[in-house]
Write an enzyme that holds these catalytic residues in place. Structure first.
Site, PDB file in Angstrom:
ATOM      1  N   ASP A 162      40.916  37.937  34.740  1.00  0.00           N
ATOM      2  CA  ASP A 162      40.513  36.596  34.336  1.00  0.00           C
ATOM      3  C   ASP A 162      40.580  35.662  35.541  1.00  0.00           C
ATOM      4  O   ASP A 162      41.417  35.830  36.426  1.00  0.00           O
ATOM      5  CB  ASP A 162      41.411  36.067  33.214  1.00  0.00           C
ATOM      6  N   SER A 163      39.659  34.710  35.576  1.00  0.00           N
ATOM      7  CA  SER A 163      39.621  33.687  36.615  1.00  0.00           C
ATOM      8  C   SER A 163      39.621  34.326  38.008  1.00  0.00           C
ATOM      9  O   SER A 163      38.749  35.130  38.319  1.00  0.00           O
ATOM     10  CB  SER A 163      40.791  32.719  36.420  1.00  0.00           C
ATOM     11  N   ALA A 164      40.599  34.005  38.850  1.00  0.00           N
ATOM     12  CA  ALA A 164      40.651  34.610  40.182  1.00  0.00           C
ATOM     13  C   ALA A 164      40.797  36.125  40.095  1.00  0.00           C
ATOM     14  O   ALA A 164      40.298  36.862  40.953  1.00  0.00           O
ATOM     15  CB  ALA A 164      41.804  34.017  40.977  1.00  0.00           C
ATOM     16  N   ILE A 194      36.615  37.757  32.759  1.00  0.00           N
ATOM     17  CA  ILE A 194      36.893  36.637  31.850  1.00  0.00           C
ATOM     18  C   ILE A 194      36.968  35.350  32.672  1.00  0.00           C
ATOM     19  O   ILE A 194      37.852  35.191  33.513  1.00  0.00           O
ATOM     20  CB  ILE A 194      38.210  36.864  31.082  1.00  0.00           C
TER      21      ILE A 194
END
Length: 306
Positions: A162-164, A194
């Site tokens: 998710d994200s980074a 995500i």
């Protein structure tokens, strides 16, 4: 101790002039243990590189408690936190990866890469690749970690983040596609991104601080994969699932990745799902809400069906 501040980056971290770093989130630690909310999922922590401290938390579903020799799909999960905060040992990520382990009946490795700003990018990318190579070393059943030797099916490997963490996962899977000879017959089946933290034409002050050697968010394919369609087209898996959230400022970056991947010449199947009314990584902040449950169910279905 010098309390003079050199850099104060909002809600993520503060760097003092004496070199100390103070993080403002993601510092809680939950010991490895069975998670009663997700069945008898077992977990333990492993050190991948004593030299650098690269480590991970392993998760094993209760279906492995019997004498069955059947191998299970292997999920490598990479946490988010703007490359700066977060940890697989935190309650948020422990519970999330445990829920995926139980729901999809997979063996999971949740990676603890070295974080910026003490370890600027591309350290996290290199750590993730090293962890992947460490995992590959178990594909013949003679690696240092018995859970992977006995239970992981290295012909059914998934990456998720998710994200980074999604950005890092993408970079590992691209590198795997480019350097197939280093994977010893291992097969990456799919990848789940995500709310990916990709760059675009906008200036990103955080990335300027934590990735000073980059050519910039608009030019560096590690941050903005669409700038190099040929490289993106060599993505080393055949299935990709992307989640974006309606109220996330990174939403269009996830959509741009989706469109770029379809146009890159990559031969595979990609799907994008948007959660209406939700913000960035809402599923971690409010895991019991309807949309979060649906996101996990969709991910579990992807891991089971690919």
């Amino acid at each position: 101790m010098d309390d003079d501040v050199a850099i104060d980056f909002y809600s993520l971290f503060r760097i003092y002039k004496d070199g100390r770093v103070q993080r403002f989130a993601g510092t809680d630690i939950l010991p490895p243990s069975p998670d009663p909310k997700n069945g008898d999922v077992r977990s333990k922590d492993v050190v991948i590189s004593p030299k650098t401290g690269l480590s991970a938390r392993l998760f094993l579903p209760d279906t492995t408690a019997d004498s069955s020799t059947a191998k299970l799909p292997f999920l490598i999960y990479i946490h988010g936190g703007a490359f700066c905060i977060g940890s697989p040992f935190s309650p948020i990520y422990h519970n999330h990866v445990a829920s995926l382990t139980a729901g999809a009946n997979v063996v999971a490795l949740s990676l603890h890469y070295r974080r910026a700003p003490e370890h600027p990018l591309p350290t996290a990318f290199e750590d993730a690749w090293e962890a992947f190579q460490w995992a590959v070393g178990h594909s013949d059943g003679d690696g240092p970690e018995e859970w992977l030797n006995r239970h992981a099916d290295f012909r059914r490997v998934f990456f998720a983040g998710d994200s980074a963490g999604a950005t890092i996962a993408h970079n590992v899977v691209v590198r795997a596609g480019v350097t197939e000879g280093e994977t010893k017959g291992l097969r990456i089946v799919g990848m789940v991104l995500i709310h990916p933290f990709f760059g675009n034409e906008e200036r990103d002050k955080l990335l300027e601080i934590i990735f000073p050697t980059s050519s910039g968010t608009s030019k560096d394919p590690r941050l903005n994969p669409g700038v190099d369609p040929k490289l993106l087209g060599r993505l080393g898996c055949g299935n990709v699932l992307i989640f974006v959230a309606e109220k996330d400022r990174l939403k269009e970056r996830g959509r741009s990745y989706y469109e770029a991947l379809k146009k890159s010449g990559w031969v595979g199947k990609v799907e994008i799902v948007e959660n209406e009314g939700e913000k960035h990584v809402f599923h971690l902040m409010n895991p019991g809400c309807h949309n979060a449950v649906t996101l996990v169910e969709k991910t579990v279905s992807f891991l089971k069906q690919c």
